[in-house]
Design a protein around this motif. Structure first.
Motif, PDB file in Angstrom:
ATOM      1  N   GLN A 134       0.846  -1.189   0.000  1.00 19.47           N
ATOM      2  CA  GLN A 134       0.000   0.000   0.000  1.00 19.47           C
ATOM      3  C   GLN A 134       0.883   1.240   0.000  1.00 19.47           C
ATOM      4  O   GLN A 134       2.011   1.207   0.492  1.00 19.47           O
ATOM      5  CB  GLN A 134      -0.900   0.025   1.245  1.00 19.47           C
ATOM      6  CG  GLN A 134      -1.870  -1.131   1.350  1.00 19.47           C
ATOM      7  CD  GLN A 134      -2.619  -1.111   2.672  1.00 19.47           C
ATOM      8  OE1 GLN A 134      -2.523  -0.164   3.448  1.00 19.47           O
ATOM      9  NE2 GLN A 134      -3.362  -2.175   2.945  1.00 19.47           N
ATOM     10  N   LYS A 135       0.345   2.333  -0.540  1.00 17.82           N
ATOM     11  CA  LYS A 135       1.089   3.589  -0.509  1.00 17.82           C
ATOM     12  C   LYS A 135       0.685   4.460   0.666  1.00 17.82           C
ATOM     13  O   LYS A 135       1.368   5.428   0.991  1.00 17.82           O
ATOM     14  CB  LYS A 135       0.900   4.349  -1.826  1.00 17.82           C
ATOM     15  CG  LYS A 135       1.656   3.730  -3.004  1.00 17.82           C
ATOM     16  CD  LYS A 135       1.757   4.693  -4.162  1.00 17.82           C
ATOM     17  CE  LYS A 135       2.668   4.137  -5.246  1.00 17.82           C
ATOM     18  NZ  LYS A 135       2.872   5.111  -6.361  1.00 17.82           N
ATOM     19  N   THR A 136      -0.438   4.134   1.288  1.00 14.84           N
ATOM     20  CA  THR A 136      -0.870   4.826   2.499  1.00 14.84           C
ATOM     21  C   THR A 136      -1.008   3.795   3.609  1.00 14.84           C
ATOM     22  O   THR A 136      -1.714   2.795   3.445  1.00 14.84           O
ATOM     23  CB  THR A 136      -2.210   5.553   2.281  1.00 14.84           C
ATOM     24  OG1 THR A 136      -2.074   6.516   1.226  1.00 14.84           O
ATOM     25  CG2 THR A 136      -2.650   6.275   3.552  1.00 14.84           C
ATOM     26  N   PHE A 183      11.480  15.005   3.744  1.00 20.85           N
ATOM     27  CA  PHE A 183      10.695  14.219   2.782  1.00 20.85           C
ATOM     28  C   PHE A 183       9.358  14.899   2.487  1.00 20.85           C
ATOM     29  O   PHE A 183       8.883  14.902   1.345  1.00 20.85           O
ATOM     30  CB  PHE A 183      10.441  12.810   3.316  1.00 20.85           C
ATOM     31  CG  PHE A 183      11.667  11.934   3.417  1.00 20.85           C
ATOM     32  CD1 PHE A 183      12.876  12.335   2.860  1.00 20.85           C
ATOM     33  CD2 PHE A 183      11.608  10.714   4.068  1.00 20.85           C
ATOM     34  CE1 PHE A 183      14.008  11.526   2.948  1.00 20.85           C
ATOM     35  CE2 PHE A 183      12.730   9.897   4.170  1.00 20.85           C
ATOM     36  CZ  PHE A 183      13.934  10.308   3.603  1.00 20.85           C
ATOM     37  N   ARG A 184       8.753  15.488   3.516  1.00 20.01           N
ATOM     38  CA  ARG A 184       7.481  16.199   3.316  1.00 20.01           C
ATOM     39  C   ARG A 184       7.702  17.444   2.460  1.00 20.01           C
ATOM     40  O   ARG A 184       6.938  17.723   1.530  1.00 20.01           O
ATOM     41  CB  ARG A 184       6.864  16.579   4.656  1.00 20.01           C
ATOM     42  CG  ARG A 184       6.297  15.413   5.455  1.00 20.01           C
ATOM     43  CD  ARG A 184       5.416  15.901   6.599  1.00 20.01           C
ATOM     44  NE  ARG A 184       6.158  16.696   7.562  1.00 20.01           N
ATOM     45  CZ  ARG A 184       6.746  16.201   8.657  1.00 20.01           C
ATOM     46  NH1 ARG A 184       6.663  14.905   8.914  1.00 20.01           N
ATOM     47  NH2 ARG A 184       7.398  16.982   9.488  1.00 20.01           N
ATOM     48  N   ILE A 209       7.910  14.066  -1.214  1.00 16.09           N
ATOM     49  CA  ILE A 209       8.171  12.638  -1.396  1.00 16.09           C
ATOM     50  C   ILE A 209       7.137  11.821  -0.638  1.00 16.09           C
ATOM     51  O   ILE A 209       6.657  10.789  -1.119  1.00 16.09           O
ATOM     52  CB  ILE A 209       9.600  12.298  -0.924  1.00 16.09           C
ATOM     53  CG1 ILE A 209      10.623  13.036  -1.795  1.00 16.09           C
ATOM     54  CG2 ILE A 209       9.843  10.785  -0.973  1.00 16.09           C
ATOM     55  CD1 ILE A 209      12.051  12.915  -1.291  1.00 16.09           C
ATOM     56  N   ILE A 210       6.784  12.309   0.553  1.00 15.50           N
ATOM     57  CA  ILE A 210       5.745  11.668   1.359  1.00 15.50           C
ATOM     58  C   ILE A 210       4.870  12.741   1.995  1.00 15.50           C
ATOM     59  O   ILE A 210       5.228  13.912   2.033  1.00 15.50           O
ATOM     60  CB  ILE A 210       6.317  10.780   2.487  1.00 15.50           C
ATOM     61  CG1 ILE A 210       7.035  11.658   3.523  1.00 15.50           C
ATOM     62  CG2 ILE A 210       7.220   9.688   1.938  1.00 15.50           C
ATOM     63  CD1 ILE A 210       7.359  10.935   4.826  1.00 15.50           C
ATOM     64  N   ILE A 260       1.527   7.437   7.030  1.00 15.72           N
ATOM     65  CA  ILE A 260       2.436   7.794   5.941  1.00 15.72           C
ATOM     66  C   ILE A 260       1.703   7.618   4.613  1.00 15.72           C
ATOM     67  O   ILE A 260       1.030   6.607   4.400  1.00 15.72           O
ATOM     68  CB  ILE A 260       3.690   6.893   5.929  1.00 15.72           C
ATOM     69  CG1 ILE A 260       4.491   7.043   7.222  1.00 15.72           C
ATOM     70  CG2 ILE A 260       4.560   7.162   4.701  1.00 15.72           C
ATOM     71  CD1 ILE A 260       5.324   8.279   7.319  1.00 15.72           C
ATOM     72  N   ARG A 261       1.851   8.588   3.725  1.00 13.57           N
ATOM     73  CA  ARG A 261       1.383   8.413   2.343  1.00 13.57           C
ATOM     74  C   ARG A 261       2.542   8.722   1.408  1.00 13.57           C
ATOM     75  O   ARG A 261       3.106   9.820   1.453  1.00 13.57           O
ATOM     76  CB  ARG A 261       0.198   9.328   2.005  1.00 13.57           C
ATOM     77  CG  ARG A 261      -0.358   9.053   0.598  1.00 13.57           C
ATOM     78  CD  ARG A 261      -1.679   9.767   0.383  1.00 13.57           C
ATOM     79  NE  ARG A 261      -1.498  11.162   0.035  1.00 13.57           N
ATOM     80  CZ  ARG A 261      -1.329  11.604  -1.225  1.00 13.57           C
ATOM     81  NH1 ARG A 261      -1.305  10.748  -2.241  1.00 13.57           N
ATOM     82  NH2 ARG A 261      -1.189  12.888  -1.456  1.00 13.57           N
ATOM     83  N   ILE A 262       2.901   7.729   0.592  1.00 11.49           N
ATOM     84  CA  ILE A 262       4.009   7.907  -0.339  1.00 11.49           C
ATOM     85  C   ILE A 262       3.510   8.614  -1.590  1.00 11.49           C
ATOM     86  O   ILE A 262       2.586   8.147  -2.257  1.00 11.49           O
ATOM     87  CB  ILE A 262       4.640   6.548  -0.693  1.00 11.49           C
ATOM     88  CG1 ILE A 262       5.215   5.893   0.568  1.00 11.49           C
ATOM     89  CG2 ILE A 262       5.742   6.728  -1.739  1.00 11.49           C
ATOM     90  CD1 ILE A 262       5.761   4.498   0.341  1.00 11.49           C
TER      91      ILE A 262
END
Length: 221
Positions: free
Chosen positions: A163-165, A193-194, A198-199, A206-208
């Motif tokens: 999953q991406k989230t 990263f935020r 990126i995320i 976390i959501r990528i």
């Protein structure tokens, strides 16, 4: 193409229906709450522990400090590489989330290995993969800077959960302990990263957004 048995789940899929019935008839399913010990260091090796759902951390207490050994996910066996090599577990396994664990009788499992050569070969392949993954996990973390190590852990969750989230059920301090850097570096890299889109992260969620860049940092950072 030959199936690569990189999880306990695919290994068990080799069994015939009547063999699965035999194995599961004697098994027991237990529910562990987040933070509860599934396996305590020193527990005699009488059974196998299969993760039907949830996330587990393996750790070792060394010099009064807790050292993370690995993270295990749904479809993995806990400490499978110890089952036929020692009389007791030398690590502890803690549930990071609520976990559904199937306790499998080792004697019946062993009997099936002797009777079913395809299952035995799948098990050998799975054990080899577990050992290789364990070595790679530690080598990769040791080789990385703080950003690369954090990206690597996030990617491991993404790969295992598919999953991406998702939620990482660890405090920032726990993440720092696992990757071998300070809590401040974890907070700094998450913020970076935020900022770089990126995320997205809020609390443990976390959501990528950019998988390619995150994987690149995990690989080269």
């Amino acid at each position: 193409m030959e199936l690569i048995h990189s999880s306990g789940k695919t290994c068990l899929s080799v069994l015939q229906k009547e063999e699965k019935d035999e194995l599961y008839k004697s098994s027991e399913i237990l529910i562990f709450s987040a933070g509860e010990l599934v396996v305590k260091s020193g527990t005699p090796v009488h059974n196998l522990y299969f993760i039907k759902s949830g996330i587990v951390e393996l750790s070792l207490n060394r010099d009064s400090k807790k050292q993370a050994l690995n993270l295990l996910f749904e479809g993995d066996f806990i400490g499978i590489n110890c089952v036929y090599s020692t009389s007791s577990y030398r690590f502890s396994a803690k549930a990071l989330t609520e976990c559904e664990i199937e306790i499998i009788n080792r004697d019946i499992f062993s009997d099936l290995l002797q009777r079913n050569k395809d299952f035995a070969m799948a098990f050998i392949q799975y054990i080899s993969w577990v050992n290789e993954d364990f070595i790679n996990w530690h080598m990769k973390l040791k080789e990385k800077n703080s950003a690369g190590a954090l990206a690597f852990i996030i990617c491991e969750f993404q790969k295992s959960l598919n999953q991406k989230t998702f939620e990482i059920p660890l405090t920032r301090q726990d993440i720092a302990r696992i990757i071998g850097f300070s809590k401040e570096s974890v907070l700094k890299n998450l913020a970076s990263f935020r900022k770089e889109k990126i995320i997205e992260s809020e609390g443990k969620s976390i959501r990528i957004i950019d998988s390619d860049r995150l994987n690149n940092i995990a690989k080269h950072g």
